[in-house]
Design a protein around this motif. Structure first.
Motif, PDB file in Angstrom:
ATOM      1  N   UNK A 121       0.962  -1.151   0.202  1.00  0.00           N
ATOM      2  CA  UNK A 121       0.093  -0.152   0.171  1.00  0.00           C
ATOM      3  C   UNK A 121       0.674   0.990  -0.140  1.00  0.00           C
ATOM      4  N   UNK A 122       1.908   1.057   0.955  1.00  0.00           N
ATOM      5  CA  UNK A 122       2.845   2.528   0.370  1.00  0.00           C
ATOM      6  C   UNK A 122       3.454   2.982  -0.772  1.00  0.00           C
ATOM      7  N   UNK A 123       3.753   1.509  -1.398  1.00  0.00           N
ATOM      8  CA  UNK A 123       4.284   1.359  -2.186  1.00  0.00           C
ATOM      9  C   UNK A 123       2.934   2.246  -3.824  1.00  0.00           C
ATOM     10  N   UNK A 124       1.890   1.555  -3.647  1.00  0.00           N
ATOM     11  CA  UNK A 124       1.451   2.386  -4.228  1.00  0.00           C
ATOM     12  C   UNK A 124       0.484   3.542  -3.819  1.00  0.00           C
ATOM     13  N   UNK A 125       0.753   3.761  -3.087  1.00  0.00           N
ATOM     14  CA  UNK A 125       0.011   5.376  -3.080  1.00  0.00           C
ATOM     15  C   UNK A 125       1.354   6.334  -3.194  1.00  0.00           C
ATOM     16  N   UNK A 126       2.772   5.973  -3.247  1.00  0.00           N
ATOM     17  CA  UNK A 126       4.034   6.794  -3.085  1.00  0.00           C
ATOM     18  C   UNK A 126       4.183   7.091  -4.915  1.00  0.00           C
ATOM     19  N   UNK A 127       4.204   5.606  -5.527  1.00  0.00           N
ATOM     20  CA  UNK A 127       3.678   6.061  -6.973  1.00  0.00           C
ATOM     21  C   UNK A 127       2.930   6.350  -7.603  1.00  0.00           C
ATOM     22  N   UNK A 149       6.489  -1.680 -11.829  1.00  0.00           N
ATOM     23  CA  UNK A 149       7.798  -2.289 -12.181  1.00  0.00           C
ATOM     24  C   UNK A 149       8.752  -2.218 -11.133  1.00  0.00           C
ATOM     25  N   UNK A 150       8.913  -0.257 -11.015  1.00  0.00           N
ATOM     26  CA  UNK A 150       9.990  -0.249 -10.512  1.00  0.00           C
ATOM     27  C   UNK A 150       9.484  -0.465  -8.919  1.00  0.00           C
ATOM     28  N   UNK A 151       8.362   0.062  -8.578  1.00  0.00           N
ATOM     29  CA  UNK A 151       7.766  -0.351  -7.022  1.00  0.00           C
ATOM     30  C   UNK A 151       8.168  -2.226  -7.213  1.00  0.00           C
ATOM     31  N   UNK A 152       8.117  -2.794  -8.040  1.00  0.00           N
ATOM     32  CA  UNK A 152       8.110  -4.433  -7.582  1.00  0.00           C
ATOM     33  C   UNK A 152       9.405  -4.684  -7.304  1.00  0.00           C
ATOM     34  N   UNK A 180      11.834  11.899 -12.046  1.00  0.00           N
ATOM     35  CA  UNK A 180      11.525  12.896 -10.595  1.00  0.00           C
ATOM     36  C   UNK A 180      11.313  11.512  -9.416  1.00  0.00           C
ATOM     37  N   UNK A 181      11.309  10.727 -10.305  1.00  0.00           N
ATOM     38  CA  UNK A 181      10.800   9.890  -9.083  1.00  0.00           C
ATOM     39  C   UNK A 181      12.407   8.973  -8.573  1.00  0.00           C
ATOM     40  N   UNK A 204      22.005  12.407 -18.685  1.00  0.00           N
ATOM     41  CA  UNK A 204      23.024  13.636 -17.817  1.00  0.00           C
ATOM     42  C   UNK A 204      22.335  14.397 -17.187  1.00  0.00           C
ATOM     43  N   UNK A 205      21.296  14.048 -16.813  1.00  0.00           N
ATOM     44  CA  UNK A 205      20.610  14.738 -15.307  1.00  0.00           C
ATOM     45  C   UNK A 205      20.366  13.803 -14.872  1.00  0.00           C
ATOM     46  N   UNK A 206      20.327  12.672 -14.553  1.00  0.00           N
ATOM     47  CA  UNK A 206      20.019  11.967 -13.400  1.00  0.00           C
ATOM     48  C   UNK A 206      21.270  11.133 -12.550  1.00  0.00           C
TER      49      UNK A 206
END
Length: 355
Positions: A121-127, A149-152, A180-181, A204-206
């Motif tokens: 639930x925390x990851x669903x909210x976060x993403x 995929x990143x949450x997994x 951003x994430x 370059x950005x990340x």
């Protein structure tokens, strides 16, 4: 003062696929803990093969690989418990809900009890997937699937997260949201992230440090600013027009190389690139030399150094040409060994689970 051990340390990795295709040719990287490290290179450069070895999904022909302090060849099970993996293709079950996918991922890593549900639930909210958590994944947009995929990959709280081409196929808005994430993960949680990409702007950005990969080996490494800073002066790019066939690219490079204010001349088809301390002042001289050689000019641009210029310097050809497998350069840079690097498709994301 004690220096933290690197999160990833690989050296001398080689890998040859059936048919004699050399995917890795002495590949080596060192990733400091708590940083975003970018593996930048065109498709087929060896990035995905490197990631598969570091995530225990493939074995090298030779070389060493330590991940989160564990030997990936001797103790792959320990490495799998310490890493999260987001591969190029989604590993989510399309006929399960987003939340069900996360719960399964947690259980694959031995998580049990109420904590698994809370983490999901925390990851669903976060993403930003809370409202879609009970929908089937096959109804998700491409950007939503990629966030899942990143949450997994984060479900079991890994020490190192591998993101293999995380924004491929996303529209600009979804790509920006993913950037951003990723920045948030590194900045707020101190997670070590190994990012493979063929998007110059993304690296370059990340990435705090970048290794430019070409033909299975690292040809340059440093921070984006360090790499661009090595290229003093301006980049001068010339798009040649309908140049007669008898105009030899090598002669153009040689003729321009004799002009003291111009250096690192490279010609790829109808594109000519060079470096100059004062780009605008050099342009008239460049045009005069090209006219003497019978080369028509369609356009000229002057710009500050970019990662594309860095790649050209070290790989000997433009990034776009390398990415499409085309282009032959003359002058400037040191290319690697010939041949085409073909990598098998990466396995599903997030399924390197504990075994």
């Amino acid at each position: 003062m004690t220096t933290a051990a690197p999160a990833v340390e690989a050296a001398g990795l080689t890998k040859t696929y059936p048919g004699g295709v050399r995917a890795l040719d002495g590949m080596g990287v060192t990733v400091a803990a708590g940083t975003v490290f970018g593996l930048l290179g065109p498709n087929g450069a060896g990035k995905s093969t490197t990631v598969k070895i570091l995530t225990t999904l493939a074995r090298p022909d030779s070389g060493t690989a330590l991940v989160a302090g564990h030997d990936a060849l001797r103790h792959p099970d320990r490495v799998r418990r310490a890493i999260g993996v987001v591969a190029q293709k989604s590993g989510a079950d399309p006929v399960a809900t987003g939340r069900e996918n996360l719960l399964l991922q947690g259980r694959l890593y031995g998580r049990r009890g109420p904590e698994v549900g809370r983490r999901a639930d925390e990851l669903l909210e976060r993403f930003d997937l809370a409202d879609a958590g009970r929908r089937l994944v096959r109804t998700y947009s491409g950007g939503m699937q990629r966030r899942l995929d990143v949450a997994l990959g984060l479900m079991h709280r890994p020490q190192v997260l591998f993101l293999d081409e995380p924004t491929t196929g996303l529209d600009p808005e979804a790509r920006t949201a993913m950037w951003e994430e990723i920045a948030r993960l590194a900045g707020e949680e101190g997670l070590t992230i190994v990012l493979t990409t063929h998007y110059l702007e993304e690296a370059d950005r990340l990435a705090e440090r970048i290794a430019i990969v070409d033909r299975g080996r690292v040809v340059a490494e440093g921070t984006p600013d360090e790499l661009k800073g090595e290229l003093h002066g301006d980049a001068v790019h010339v798009e040649l027009g309908d140049t007669p066939d008898e105009v030899d690219a090598r002669l153009l490079a040689t003729a321009l190389g004799e002009f003291a204010a111009v250096r690192e001349v490279a010609v790829d088809g109808r594109r000519l690139s060079a470096r100059a301390d004062d780009g605008p002042a050099a342009v008239p001289h460049v045009l005069a030399v090209l006219e003497q050689q019978g080369a028509a000019v369609a356009s000229v641009t002057v710009a500050r150094p970019s990662l594309d210029d860095v790649y050209l310097r070290y790989a000997g050809r433009r990034f776009a040409d390398a990415d499409s497998g085309t282009g032959a350069s003359t002058g400037g840079g040191t290319g690697g060994p010939g041949g085409t690097d073909v990598e098998p498709a990466a396995p599903a994301a997030g399924r390197a689970g504990a075994r």
